[in-house]
Enzyme design. Structure first.
Site, PDB file in Angstrom:
ATOM      1  N   LYS A 171       0.833  -1.214   0.000  1.00 43.56           N
ATOM      2  CA  LYS A 171       0.000   0.000   0.000  1.00 43.56           C
ATOM      3  C   LYS A 171       0.865   1.260   0.000  1.00 43.56           C
ATOM      4  CE  LYS A 171      -3.730   2.548   0.538  1.00 43.56           C
ATOM      5  NZ  LYS A 171      -4.633   2.786  -0.586  1.00 43.56           N
ATOM      6  N   LYS A 246      -0.297  11.355   5.366  1.00 50.36           N
ATOM      7  CA  LYS A 246       0.100  10.222   6.213  1.00 50.36           C
ATOM      8  C   LYS A 246       0.725   9.112   5.366  1.00 50.36           C
ATOM      9  CE  LYS A 246      -2.761   7.068   6.538  1.00 50.36           C
ATOM     10  NZ  LYS A 246      -3.881   6.139   6.652  1.00 50.36           N
TER      11      LYS A 246
HETATM   12  P1  NAD Z   1     -12.318   8.624   7.425  1.00 51.20           P
HETATM   13  O1  NAD Z   1     -11.597   9.601   8.267  1.00 51.20           O
HETATM   14  O2  NAD Z   1     -13.433   9.069   6.541  1.00 51.20           O
HETATM   15  O3  NAD Z   1     -12.904   7.441   8.361  1.00 51.20           O
HETATM   16  C1  NAD Z   1     -12.255   6.922   9.482  1.00 51.20           C
HETATM   17  C2  NAD Z   1     -13.322   6.745  10.562  1.00 51.20           C
HETATM   18  O4  NAD Z   1     -12.703   6.147  11.716  1.00 51.20           O
HETATM   19  C3  NAD Z   1     -13.914   8.073  11.026  1.00 51.20           C
HETATM   20  O5  NAD Z   1     -15.328   8.055  10.843  1.00 51.20           O
HETATM   21  C4  NAD Z   1     -13.516   8.166  12.484  1.00 51.20           C
HETATM   22  O6  NAD Z   1     -14.491   8.797  13.296  1.00 51.20           O
HETATM   23  C5  NAD Z   1     -13.353   6.711  12.840  1.00 51.20           C
HETATM   24  N1  NAD Z   1     -12.570   6.475  14.040  1.00 51.20           N
HETATM   25  C6  NAD Z   1     -11.409   7.057  14.432  1.00 51.20           C
HETATM   26  N2  NAD Z   1     -10.982   6.543  15.617  1.00 51.20           N
HETATM   27  C7  NAD Z   1     -11.898   5.617  15.969  1.00 51.20           C
HETATM   28  C8  NAD Z   1     -12.027   4.737  17.077  1.00 51.20           C
HETATM   29  N3  NAD Z   1     -11.107   4.712  18.054  1.00 51.20           N
HETATM   30  N4  NAD Z   1     -13.084   3.911  17.128  1.00 51.20           N
HETATM   31  C9  NAD Z   1     -14.018   3.935  16.143  1.00 51.20           C
HETATM   32  N5  NAD Z   1     -13.966   4.732  15.061  1.00 51.20           N
HETATM   33  C10 NAD Z   1     -12.915   5.567  14.979  1.00 51.20           C
HETATM   34  O7  NAD Z   1     -11.205   7.870   6.595  1.00 51.20           O
HETATM   35  P2  NAD Z   1     -11.416   6.963   5.280  1.00 51.20           P
HETATM   36  O8  NAD Z   1     -11.267   7.822   4.086  1.00 51.20           O
HETATM   37  O9  NAD Z   1     -12.604   6.102   5.478  1.00 51.20           O
HETATM   38  O10 NAD Z   1     -10.070   6.076   5.390  1.00 51.20           O
HETATM   39  C11 NAD Z   1      -9.931   5.011   6.315  1.00 51.20           C
HETATM   40  C12 NAD Z   1      -8.622   4.313   6.020  1.00 51.20           C
HETATM   41  O11 NAD Z   1      -8.631   3.830   4.668  1.00 51.20           O
HETATM   42  C13 NAD Z   1      -7.394   5.236   6.142  1.00 51.20           C
HETATM   43  O12 NAD Z   1      -6.327   4.506   6.682  1.00 51.20           O
HETATM   44  C14 NAD Z   1      -7.148   5.651   4.707  1.00 51.20           C
HETATM   45  O13 NAD Z   1      -5.790   6.012   4.490  1.00 51.20           O
HETATM   46  C15 NAD Z   1      -7.549   4.403   3.956  1.00 51.20           C
HETATM   47  N6  NAD Z   1      -7.986   4.608   2.568  1.00 51.20           N
HETATM   48  C16 NAD Z   1      -8.821   5.640   2.220  1.00 51.20           C
HETATM   49  C17 NAD Z   1      -9.212   5.781   0.884  1.00 51.20           C
HETATM   50  C18 NAD Z   1     -10.136   6.898   0.448  1.00 51.20           C
HETATM   51  O14 NAD Z   1     -10.250   7.112  -0.772  1.00 51.20           O
HETATM   52  N7  NAD Z   1     -10.820   7.590   1.345  1.00 51.20           N
HETATM   53  C19 NAD Z   1      -8.778   4.866  -0.077  1.00 51.20           C
HETATM   54  C20 NAD Z   1      -7.962   3.807   0.320  1.00 51.20           C
HETATM   55  C21 NAD Z   1      -7.573   3.684   1.652  1.00 51.20           C
END
Ligand code: NAD
Length: 298
Positions: A171, A246
């Site tokens: 990744k 990040k």
């Molecule tokens: P996001 O910030 O929209 O969602 C993360 C969620 O986790 C939030 O709703 C937050 O409130 C929740 N959270 C944080 N701490 C928590 C806890 N202790 N308990 C429960 N919930 C908690 O982020 P995202 O875009 O959904 O991304 C999530 C992961 O996937 C990241 O690591 C990101 O790098 C990866 N990712 C994102 C994308 C994208 O296009 N958005 C694509 C591939 C990978």
């Protein structure tokens, strides 16, 4: 049908959990943000009050959290959700995090006799919504055998890349290429603009030429060119700049640990960091603002 605990119902986790629920699994979801819980509940997820409650008696626990620190806080907490799973359960961390935390999660699960995979994804919110994500999978065959029916609901492609933490290594490499592409596109659109070329004309050329790439067709930095792009919606995040910053940091530390010089990845990281420092909640494609702010002729 399985009982699936799902922790992290954000931009990615919510549609992933919703797809599992739509496929007939009992999905117990938790997020610390009330709005995320409400939106998931509206999409068929049974919302519970804690990560422990999500894991209680579950056959699988999936985490989709922002960073390694969040994954540590949830999965490595004393008496946390790992201790609440049903016998024979599998843990899948689909967050994009550092290899060291990922390996610690593997160790913690191993100590409790729980199967585990690191399985970060690519494909963005569209892939999460349509169940077409690519999973980069690190861990044992036996863990994948347990998780496969769930991963196949959420993803179109499952790529086994090695042992503990290998998914995260893959990744980091992928994100470095994505970040570099996005910054190159931002530079191209700003350059075109200053050379008197319209964004539409540049898009038509890039999208049908060797400059075409996934970042252009999914995260085009100029509005009015790709339907549904974040640029069309005031750069409200589909993938937040803070998350790309990040990821580029993870790639940089991974590279440093093995002595690889990321000249292009490092330059992209500096631009994305500039955006993240001014407003990390914006979509990563808003990096064009950081590029636009520069005028070396001035
Ligand atoms: P996001 O910030 O929209 O969602 C993360 C969620 O986790 C939030 O709703 C937050 O409130 C929740 N959270 C944080 N701490 C928590 C806890 N202790 N308990 C429960 N919930 C908690 O982020 P995202 O875009 O959904 O991304 C999530 C992961 O996937 C990241 O690591 C990101 O790098 C990866 N990712 C994102 C994308 C994208 O296009 N958005 C694509 C591939 C990978």
């Amino acid at each position: 049908m399985s009982i699936v605990g799902f922790v992290g119902l954000g931009n990615m986790g919510r549609p992933m959990a919703a797809n599992l629920a739509a496929a007939g699994h009992e999905v117990r979801g938790f997020d610390v943000v009330p709005e995320a819980r409400e939106r998931a509940a509206a999409q068929g997820v049974t919302v519970v009050g804690s990560a422990e409650a999500a894991a209680d008696g579950a056959d699988a626990l999936i985490t989709m959290l922002p960073k390694g620190a969040h994954v540590r806080g949830v999965l490595l907490a004393d008496g946390g959700p790992l201790t609440r799973l049903a016998a024979g359960a599998v843990v899948v961390d689909a967050s994009s995090i550092d290899v060291a935390t990922s390996r610690d999660v593997h160790e913690a699960c191993k100590a409790l006799g729980i199967e585990v995979l690191d399985a970060p994804v690519s494909g963005g919110v569209a892939g999460a919504t349509h169940g077409t994500l690519t999973f980069m999978i690190g861990g044992a065959e036996s863990a994948l055998a347990l998780a496969r029916p769930l991963l196949e609901v959420m993803g179109g492609r499952l790529i086994e890349v090695g042992g503990a933490g290998a998914g995260q290594a893959a990744k980091a490499c992928n994100q470095m290429v994505f970040g570099a592409s996005l910054v190159a596109l931002a530079e191209a659109f700003v350059l075109a603009d200053r050379l008197g070329l319209s964004a539409r004309n540049l898009f038509d050329v890039l999208s049908t030429s060797s400059g075409n790439c996934w970042a252009l067709t999914n995260f085009c930095p100029r509005p009015g060119l790709v339907e549904g792009s974040a640029a069309d919606n005031g750069y409200v995040a589909k993938f937040a700049a803070a998350l790309l910053a990040k990821d580029l940091g993870l790639a940089a530390s991974a590279a440093e640990s093995v002595g690889v010089d990321l000249a292009v990845g490092g330059a992209a990281r500096r631009r994305v960091d500039e955006l993240a420092a001014s407003d990390g909640t914006l979509d990563a494609s808003a990096v064009i603002k950081a590029v636009e702010a520069i005028d070396t002729a001035a």
